[in-house]
Design a protein around this motif. Structure first.
Motif, PDB file in Angstrom:
ATOM      1  N   THR A   3       3.496  17.311 -31.799  1.00  0.00           N
ATOM      2  CA  THR A   3       3.343  18.704 -32.219  1.00  0.00           C
ATOM      3  C   THR A   3       4.123  18.998 -33.487  1.00  0.00           C
ATOM      4  OG1 THR A   3       3.001  19.386 -29.925  1.00  0.00           O
ATOM      5  CG2 THR A   3       3.630  21.107 -31.487  1.00  0.00           C
ATOM      6  N   PHE A   4       5.265  18.339 -33.680  1.00  0.00           N
ATOM      7  CA  PHE A   4       6.151  18.632 -34.816  1.00  0.00           C
ATOM      8  C   PHE A   4       6.288  17.446 -35.774  1.00  0.00           C
ATOM      9  CE2 PHE A   4       7.588  21.126 -31.136  1.00  0.00           C
ATOM     10  CZ  PHE A   4       7.487  22.407 -31.650  1.00  0.00           C
ATOM     11  N   LYS A   5       5.326  16.542 -35.772  1.00  0.00           N
ATOM     12  CA  LYS A   5       5.488  15.299 -36.532  1.00  0.00           C
ATOM     13  C   LYS A   5       5.607  15.551 -38.037  1.00  0.00           C
ATOM     14  CE  LYS A   5       0.503  14.270 -36.696  1.00  0.00           C
ATOM     15  NZ  LYS A   5      -0.538  13.296 -36.306  1.00  0.00           N
ATOM     16  N   SER A   6       4.984  16.584 -38.580  1.00  0.00           N
ATOM     17  CA  SER A   6       5.068  16.837 -40.024  1.00  0.00           C
ATOM     18  C   SER A   6       6.476  17.210 -40.459  1.00  0.00           C
ATOM     19  CB  SER A   6       4.094  17.947 -40.431  1.00  0.00           C
ATOM     20  OG  SER A   6       2.757  17.543 -40.249  1.00  0.00           O
ATOM     21  N   LEU A   7       7.285  17.721 -39.528  1.00  0.00           N
ATOM     22  CA  LEU A   7       8.653  18.107 -39.872  1.00  0.00           C
ATOM     23  C   LEU A   7       9.543  16.899 -40.123  1.00  0.00           C
ATOM     24  CD1 LEU A   7       9.237  21.122 -37.438  1.00  0.00           C
ATOM     25  CD2 LEU A   7       8.874  21.190 -39.915  1.00  0.00           C
ATOM     26  N   HIS A   8       9.080  15.709 -39.805  1.00  0.00           N
ATOM     27  CA  HIS A   8       9.844  14.498 -40.118  1.00  0.00           C
ATOM     28  C   HIS A   8       9.763  14.162 -41.612  1.00  0.00           C
ATOM     29  CE1 HIS A   8      10.816  13.459 -35.982  1.00  0.00           C
ATOM     30  NE2 HIS A   8       9.560  13.712 -35.651  1.00  0.00           N
ATOM     31  N   ILE A   9       8.848  14.798 -42.324  1.00  0.00           N
ATOM     32  CA  ILE A   9       8.695  14.562 -43.763  1.00  0.00           C
ATOM     33  C   ILE A   9       9.584  15.562 -44.501  1.00  0.00           C
ATOM     34  CG2 ILE A   9       7.052  14.554 -45.679  1.00  0.00           C
ATOM     35  CD1 ILE A   9       4.867  13.954 -43.575  1.00  0.00           C
ATOM     36  N   LEU A  10      10.489  15.070 -45.343  1.00  0.00           N
ATOM     37  CA  LEU A  10      11.499  15.916 -45.974  1.00  0.00           C
ATOM     38  C   LEU A  10      10.886  17.058 -46.777  1.00  0.00           C
ATOM     39  CD1 LEU A  10      14.424  16.559 -46.709  1.00  0.00           C
ATOM     40  CD2 LEU A  10      14.248  14.900 -48.580  1.00  0.00           C
ATOM     41  N   ASN A  11       9.928  16.751 -47.637  1.00  0.00           N
ATOM     42  CA  ASN A  11       9.334  17.800 -48.467  1.00  0.00           C
ATOM     43  C   ASN A  11       8.699  18.904 -47.627  1.00  0.00           C
ATOM     44  OD1 ASN A  11      10.100  16.678 -50.877  1.00  0.00           O
ATOM     45  ND2 ASN A  11       8.098  15.844 -51.397  1.00  0.00           N
ATOM     46  N   TYR A  12       8.005  18.486 -46.572  1.00  0.00           N
ATOM     47  CA  TYR A  12       7.374  19.502 -45.722  1.00  0.00           C
ATOM     48  C   TYR A  12       8.424  20.313 -44.983  1.00  0.00           C
ATOM     49  CZ  TYR A  12       4.461  21.901 -42.378  1.00  0.00           C
ATOM     50  OH  TYR A  12       3.853  22.892 -41.636  1.00  0.00           O
ATOM     51  N   ARG A  13       9.521  19.671 -44.577  1.00  0.00           N
ATOM     52  CA  ARG A  13      10.575  20.384 -43.862  1.00  0.00           C
ATOM     53  C   ARG A  13      11.216  21.442 -44.756  1.00  0.00           C
ATOM     54  NH1 ARG A  13      12.745  16.165 -41.987  1.00  0.00           N
ATOM     55  NH2 ARG A  13      14.559  15.910 -43.333  1.00  0.00           N
ATOM     56  N   GLU A 132      -0.369  18.199 -50.626  1.00  0.00           N
ATOM     57  CA  GLU A 132       0.478  17.416 -51.532  1.00  0.00           C
ATOM     58  C   GLU A 132       1.805  17.032 -50.879  1.00  0.00           C
ATOM     59  OE1 GLU A 132       0.948  19.233 -55.331  1.00  0.00           O
ATOM     60  OE2 GLU A 132      -1.177  19.695 -55.557  1.00  0.00           O
ATOM     61  N   LEU A 133       2.106  17.633 -49.736  1.00  0.00           N
ATOM     62  CA  LEU A 133       3.366  17.380 -49.043  1.00  0.00           C
ATOM     63  C   LEU A 133       3.228  16.318 -47.954  1.00  0.00           C
ATOM     64  CD1 LEU A 133       4.531  21.093 -48.579  1.00  0.00           C
ATOM     65  CD2 LEU A 133       5.339  19.488 -50.318  1.00  0.00           C
ATOM     66  N   VAL A 134       2.038  16.186 -47.349  1.00  0.00           N
ATOM     67  CA  VAL A 134       1.842  15.260 -46.221  1.00  0.00           C
ATOM     68  C   VAL A 134       0.585  14.434 -46.449  1.00  0.00           C
ATOM     69  CG1 VAL A 134       2.958  16.865 -44.620  1.00  0.00           C
ATOM     70  CG2 VAL A 134       0.468  16.918 -44.876  1.00  0.00           C
ATOM     71  N   ARG A 135       0.473  13.322 -45.704  1.00  0.00           N
ATOM     72  CA  ARG A 135      -0.725  12.494 -45.758  1.00  0.00           C
ATOM     73  C   ARG A 135      -1.889  13.214 -45.084  1.00  0.00           C
ATOM     74  NH1 ARG A 135       2.577   8.592 -43.017  1.00  0.00           N
ATOM     75  NH2 ARG A 135       1.002   8.651 -41.381  1.00  0.00           N
TER      76      ARG A 135
END
Length: 444
Positions: A3-13, A132-135
């Motif tokens: 559910t929160f996997k995108s928050l592991h990406i620094l830019n997205y966080r 542009e922030l995530v795959r």
């Protein structure tokens, strides 16, 4: 957790935190502005609220083609810095007028129109900047978490705004919102341009806007989603209007009760966004099923006997509304060619937000003439209608037939069979982008 996997990406966080703070301020201003019009500048005139909403959201209809092309053509990070800065200045200007006691209804109308013009550019840029922030495989999750952020802000912002509007007045709420824009600008500054994904840009030259419209024309699956979004967005998602009418007119309560009710509804909205984040790939059946559920729960809210039960009924209304809109947003983004994404999402936002100039005054008039409960009946009608249109399209596109098995038991007597050949709903005659993993009709 998925559910929160995108928050592991620094830019997205970084983006998520800045957007959350900014969204809280935006909801504070919306609540204060609506109550300023409804209670301070008019005598509980839901029609005036509808006009304000129409002016603020109407520019989406006219500026969407240009805004989408700009989002596909130029640096989205730089565009967001520009739009967020201008919106901060507009919030400051309206706040100063109201604090000084010089604010009038036409001032609110004027600032709403200016804010709507800037937001018309900001919306497709903000929507597509996430890519542009995530795959791409993280994109549905990131879109759903954006929706969760927006609705967590809806849960916090209106409640705080309701208290502050009673305590210090709406003008100061506008000035506080100015400060929250700094969080978004700071997050954009902290994300270096070199770390962003390099996606295809629209080539210069004439005909690029028509190219985007032609792309959508040959995507019938996107077209039916846009029709459903238009119906529900125009007639069903006037939440602030019918909540204000129910709280102020039907139940006779004040701004703090109005703010609290918006926050209660946001509980369901957050739940819907988080459930969407955990589902993965958006599906058509989820979009139209949620539309039907939104219609049913809106009808139940219209029948609520008092303030308490109205609040209880709004939780599932918020849940199914956001489930539908988040799924529709994710479906359109993930099945659209990246080079077309800005133009397609601009059209999506124009249909979603731009229908309000038609729907908000109409629903406001219904609330004034027939009563607040009938405004919710209009919302219920919109959800059921969108669901029926969507399901009819799925049945026709997939050539579904109901079968009967005498040897089965229970509901398994009945089954659904598709007689569809090679063509899938995401295909088109010109070979435009198609769903790489098409589901069957029930899955989609």
């Amino acid at each position: 957790m998925s559910t929160f996997k995108s928050l592991h990406i620094l830019n997205y966080r970084i983006w998520f935190i800045g957007a959350l703070v900014s969204n809280i301020g935006t909801w504070m201003q919306r609540t204060a502005q609506d109550w300023l019009v409804f209670d301070h500048l008019t005598d509980h005139d839901a029609g005036a609220m509808g006009i304000t909403m129409a002016l603020q959201l109407g520019p989406q209809l006219f500026l969407a083609p240009v805004a989408g092309l700009v989002a596909d053509r130029y640096s989205r990070r730089q565009l967001l810095i520009m739009t967020q800065s201008v919106m901060a200045l507009l919030s400051t200007g309206l706040g100063v007028l109201v604090v000084l006691g010089a604010g009038q209804l036409w001032h609110v109308y004027g600032f709403a129109l200016l804010l709507g013009m800037v937001s018309a550019l900001d919306a497709p840029v903000r929507q597509t900047f996430v890519s542009e922030l995530v795959r791409d495989d993280y994109l549905p999750n990131a879109v759903a978490l954006n929706s969760a952020s927006f609705n967590v802000a809806r849960m916090i912002g209106p409640a705080v705004a309701g208290i502050l509007t009673v305590a210090v007045g709406p003008g100061w709420v506008f000035l506080i919102n100015t400060a929250t824009f700094l969080a978004m600008l700071l997050s954009l500054w902290k994300i270096p341009s070199a770390s962003l994904r390099q996606l295809p840009r629209a080539a210069p030259g004439k005909g690029r806007i028509r190219e985007g419209l032609r792309y959508v024309r040959f995507r019938p699956d996107i077209l039916v989603v846009l029709v459903a979004v238009f119906i529900v967005g125009t007639l069903g998602l006037n939440f602030v209007l019918f909540i204000a009418a129910m709280v102020g007119t039907e139940f006779g309560l004040d701004a703090s009760a109005f703010g609290l009710m918006n926050s209660i509804m946001a509980i369901g909205s957050v739940a819907g966004a988080l459930l969407s984040a955990g589902r993965g790939k958006p599906r058509l059946r989820m979009i139209f099923g949620a539309a039907a559920a939104f219609g049913v729960t809106s009808g139940l809210a219209a029948l609520a006997p008092d303030y308490f039960w109205f609040g209880v009924a709004l939780v599932p209304v918020g849940l199914f509304a956001i489930t539908m809109m988040t799924s529709a947003n994710g479906y359109v983004q993930t099945t659209t060619d990246p080079v077309m994404r800005g133009r397609v999402m601009a059209l999506y936002m124009a249909i979603f937000m731009g229908g309000t100039p038609i729907g908000a005054p109409l629903v406001g008039c219904v609330a004034n003439v027939a009563g607040p409960r009938w405004s919710l009946a209009v919302a219920a009608f919109s959800g059921i209608t969108a669901a029926v249109i969507g399901m009819i399209w799925i049945i026709r596109a997939q050539q579904l037939r109901l079968t009967f098995n005498r040897r089965a038991r229970g509901l398994r007597y009945f089954g659904v069979v598709s007689h569809l050949g090679v063509q899938q709903p995401g295909d088109n005659a010109n070979g435009a982008a198609r769903d790489e993993n098409p589901d069957d009709a029930v899955g989609r």
